[in-house]
Design an enzyme around this catalytic site. Structure first.
Site: not given
Ligand code: NAD
Length: 248
Positions: A142, A155
């Site tokens: 991130s 985080y």
């Molecule tokens: P999201 O919440 O839409 O998706 C997260 C996914 O992880 C979901 O499918 C959820 O079911 C799964 N997950 C969470 N906890 C879990 C568990 N205990 N067991 C199994 N599955 C689990 O979020 P996103 O934005 O798509 O995030 C995806 C990745 O990108 C993450 O690692 C997040 O930290 C990273 N990220 C997101 C952003 C953003 O702005 N959205 C920015 C930087 C990094």
């Protein structure tokens, strides 16, 4: 022939958001995709249907990555499906908690590190017998790991740990021809980032970015497919910023 034809990919947290977009894009590039989910079976089934309706190959696979044995359980199921070889591992599943330092609880802190750091670490460990010459591991880091955005200290620390794992895993696994990289998104409009949907969040995000729009999951999926592909064969140990030029 598509770039990933004949390859098998596992995407964790693929029921929605960035993981879903990555699963669809990998399938479009020709890979067979294992669509991992925690508890959102209906959404994961819909991702598989979208892939198979388009002529691709995919199936769901479930495991709670917050549990200590979650990665072991997932790796066992992956082996049952793919047999020997896994070409692409996208360790994407993650959770976020924001708030002032004073309000972080020990339980939330531990859960953040369990899902965001412990799970990807042990998933790689457990899949080592299946990762081969030419395999590509892609973590999701991130922007928060390198810049202060929002109230995300704990985080952000998990994503800093991911960047460290990228360096050390890449060094350790290079001898086996396995590449290890990460993508580091900025703010992406997903369920995790409800922030991006508020007016204040939108203004803040556009203010810190060189490119003036809010990122969508697809914007991150393309670079993931690239890192998975042979076009990225000389890239390892790198965290690639995919953030529209945030905090330049
Ligand atoms: P999201 O919440 O839409 O998706 C997260 C996914 O992880 C979901 O499918 C959820 O079911 C799964 N997950 C969470 N906890 C879990 C568990 N205990 N067991 C199994 N599955 C689990 O979020 P996103 O934005 O798509 O995030 C995806 C990745 O990108 C993450 O690692 C997040 O930290 C990273 N990220 C997101 C952003 C953003 O702005 N959205 C920015 C930087 C990094």
């Amino acid at each position: 022939m598509s770039t990933l034809t004949g390859k098998t990919a596992l995407v964790t947290g693929a029921s929605r958001g960035i993981g879903r977009a990555a699963a669809l894009a990998l399938a479009k590039a020709g890979a067979q995709v294992l669509v991992h989910y925690g508890n959102a079976q209906k959404e994961a089934d819909a991702v598989v249907k979208e892939i198979t309706d388009a002529g691709g190959r995919a199936q769901t696979i479930a495991a709670d990555l917050g549990k200590p044995n979650g990665p072991h359980d997932l790796a066992r199921q992956v082996r049952d499906i793919v047999g020997g070889r896994l070409d692409i591992l996208v360790a994407n599943a993650g959770i976020s908690r924001s708030g002032p330092i004073e309000e972080m609880t020990i339980e939330d802190f531990d859960q953040l590190f369990a899902v965001n750091v412990r799970a990807p670490y042990f998933l790689v460990q457990q899949l080592l017998p299946n990762l081969c010459e030419g395999s590509s591991i892609i973590f999701t880091s991130s922007l928060a790991a390198r810049a202060s955005v929002g109230s995300l200290a704990a985080y952000a620390a998990t994503k800093g740990a991911i960047d460290t794992l990228v360096t050390h895993f890449a060094a350790a696994l290079g001898e086996r021809g396995i590449r290890v990289n990460a993508v580091a998104p900025g703010v992406v409009e997903t369920d995790m980032s409800s922030f991006a949907k508020s007016e204040a969040g939108r203004d803040y995000t556009l203010g810190m970015q060189a490119l003036k729009r809010i990122a969508q999951p697809d914007d991150i999926a393309g670079p993931i497919v690239f890192l998975a592909s042979d076009d990225a064969r000389w890239i390892t140990g790198d965290t690639v910023s995919v953030d529209g030029g945030s905090k330049l």
